[in-house]
Motif scaffolding. Structure first.
Motif, PDB file in Angstrom:
ATOM      1  N   LEU A   1       0.808  -1.219   0.000  1.00  0.00           N
ATOM      2  CA  LEU A   1       0.000   0.000   0.000  1.00  0.00           C
ATOM      3  C   LEU A   1       0.845   1.274   0.000  1.00  0.00           C
ATOM      4  CD1 LEU A   1      -2.871  -1.019   2.449  1.00  0.00           C
ATOM      5  CD2 LEU A   1      -2.991  -0.785  -0.043  1.00  0.00           C
TER       6      LEU A   1
ATOM      7  N   ILE B   1       1.054   3.315  -5.877  1.00  0.00           N
ATOM      8  CA  ILE B   1      -0.220   2.959  -5.246  1.00  0.00           C
ATOM      9  C   ILE B   1      -0.868   4.168  -4.563  1.00  0.00           C
ATOM     10  CG2 ILE B   1      -1.327   1.496  -3.508  1.00  0.00           C
ATOM     11  CD1 ILE B   1      -0.226  -0.022  -5.926  1.00  0.00           C
TER      12      ILE B   1
ATOM     13  N   CYS C   1      -4.564   4.875  -2.293  1.00  0.00           N
ATOM     14  CA  CYS C   1      -5.646   4.149  -1.624  1.00  0.00           C
ATOM     15  C   CYS C   1      -6.393   5.104  -0.705  1.00  0.00           C
ATOM     16  CB  CYS C   1      -5.067   2.983  -0.821  1.00  0.00           C
ATOM     17  SG  CYS C   1      -6.276   2.016   0.082  1.00  0.00           S
TER      18      CYS C   1
ATOM     19  N   THR D   1      -7.100   2.698   3.633  1.00  0.00           N
ATOM     20  CA  THR D   1      -6.153   1.600   3.836  1.00  0.00           C
ATOM     21  C   THR D   1      -6.680   0.583   4.844  1.00  0.00           C
ATOM     22  OG1 THR D   1      -4.965   2.892   5.516  1.00  0.00           O
ATOM     23  CG2 THR D   1      -4.154   3.020   3.261  1.00  0.00           C
TER      24      THR D   1
ATOM     25  N   VAL E   1      -9.038  -1.778   2.983  1.00  0.00           N
ATOM     26  CA  VAL E   1      -8.300  -2.674   2.096  1.00  0.00           C
ATOM     27  C   VAL E   1      -7.564  -3.726   2.912  1.00  0.00           C
ATOM     28  CG1 VAL E   1      -6.385  -2.817   0.455  1.00  0.00           C
ATOM     29  CG2 VAL E   1      -8.094  -1.016   0.221  1.00  0.00           C
TER      30      VAL E   1
ATOM     31  N   VAL F   1      -9.119  -3.004  -8.180  1.00  0.00           N
ATOM     32  CA  VAL F   1      -7.853  -2.329  -8.482  1.00  0.00           C
ATOM     33  C   VAL F   1      -8.006  -1.616  -9.820  1.00  0.00           C
ATOM     34  CG1 VAL F   1      -5.381  -2.620  -8.899  1.00  0.00           C
ATOM     35  CG2 VAL F   1      -6.561  -4.110  -7.247  1.00  0.00           C
TER      36      VAL F   1
ATOM     37  N   LYS G   1     -10.131   6.977  -6.922  1.00  0.00           N
ATOM     38  CA  LYS G   1      -9.977   6.590  -5.517  1.00  0.00           C
ATOM     39  C   LYS G   1     -11.326   6.336  -4.847  1.00  0.00           C
ATOM     40  CE  LYS G   1      -6.989   8.848  -2.955  1.00  0.00           C
ATOM     41  NZ  LYS G   1      -6.213   9.982  -2.383  1.00  0.00           N
TER      42      LYS G   1
ATOM     43  N   VAL H   1      -8.051   0.234  -4.653  1.00  0.00           N
ATOM     44  CA  VAL H   1      -6.643   0.563  -4.881  1.00  0.00           C
ATOM     45  C   VAL H   1      -6.507   1.142  -6.285  1.00  0.00           C
ATOM     46  CG1 VAL H   1      -4.303  -0.370  -5.117  1.00  0.00           C
ATOM     47  CG2 VAL H   1      -5.828  -1.272  -3.352  1.00  0.00           C
TER      48      VAL H   1
END
Length: 293
Positions: free
Chosen positions: A11, A16, A18, A21, A24, A254, A269, A274
């Motif tokens: 991450l 990357i 995110c 987090t 995820v 993703v 986002k 991700v």
């Protein structure tokens, strides 16, 4: 136990982004507990499995392989280029409402498909177009595909592109088809090996959920695969999750954000769990997959 160090490393990668987090990490934790036997991969092809740019040069989509092939007529290439120049800016415009964009993309795909059929392309033309095209698989996708095969994790490639071009690109790269299911726009040829239609329904970026509903046999055969990783590059690719939602525990989404990054990052986002920037190879995806070991 979840290797939180591995998840944190994934991450915090330079490519990357995110939004949540904790969410995820929780998904990865739950998916790891279930193991690879409960996992499946759903992936778009154009600019997801393949590069958008490589060494600063714009790559082709599977439709683009035909549209830019020198063996096609100048009239054909001029028409399809005009369609691209008209519709692509609208495809990546974050200010166009989703319902309007679906209509625009349907119009684009329908007109492009019509041009291909009017050109009367042969099987040999399709093969040659694929062989000489600038459709380029992301580096290490072959490693990822081979790992999925070894771990017996099925890969569904769900594309609005040209199926025979995708098959040829995979074949040239020696990607094993053993655990890959391809759903794409397949050309149907007449007795003289000239294309006479795309097998209906025509798949666009806006109707994947509708098409998926017709693939009950595939999804029913994987109903024990309660966790999914979804890979896409368009906001509309999130539709692929609709086909597994009825039996899924977790879908980890993703998104590859390849173009107009600054004005689309917030949208990506908010849509994907991700987001992967900078059009990299498959290292980040492999790292995510390894978090589930």
């Amino acid at each position: 136990m979840l290797d939180r160090e591995g998840v944190t490393k994934f991450l915090s990668g330079e490519n990357i982004r995110c939004r949540d987090t904790a969410k995820v990490t929780q998904k990865i934790c739950e998916m790891k507990k279930d193991g690879y036997s409960a996992l499946q991969i759903l992936a778009d092809f154009d600019y997801t499995i393949s590069h958008f740019r490589f060494e600063k040069e714009k790559m082709s989509s599977s439709f683009g392989a035909l549209e830019k092939y020198s063996g096609m007529s100048e009239e054909f290439r001029a028409k399809t280029l005009a369609l691209y120049n008209h519709f692509y800016p609208q495809e990546v415009d974050p200010n166009i409402p989703a319902e309007v964009k679906v209509g625009l993309m349907t119009e684009w795909f329908t007109k492009s498909a019509g041009c291909i059929i009017s050109e009367g392309v042969s099987k040999e033309t399709v093969k040659n177009a694929a062989d000489t095209s600038k459709v380029k698989l992301r580096g290490k996708f072959d490693v990822f595909a081979e790992t999925l095969k070894k771990e017996e994790v099925p890969l569904l490639v769900f594309s609005a592109g040209v199926g025979q071009v995708i098959e040829r690109v995979f074949s040239n790269a020696k990607i094993s088809p053993d655990n890959i299911k391809l759903i794409a726009n397949m050309l149907e040829f007449n007795s003289e090996n000239n294309a006479e239609q795309f097998r209906p329904p025509l798949i666009t970026t806006g109707n994947k959920s509708t098409v998926a509903a017709q693939e009950k046999e595939y999804f029913n055969s994987h109903i024990d695969r309660v966790n999914s990783i979804l890979l896409g590059d368009n906001i509309e690719d999130i539709q692929m999750s609709a086909c597994v939602r009825n039996y899924s525990k977790n879908v980890l989404t993703v998104g590859f954000l390849n173009d107009r990054v600054e004005d689309r990052l917030d949208l990506y986002k908010s849509t994907f769990d991700v987001v992967i920037l900078n059009d990299p190879d498959f290292t980040d995806v492999i790292q995510l997959f390894e978090c589930l070991q």
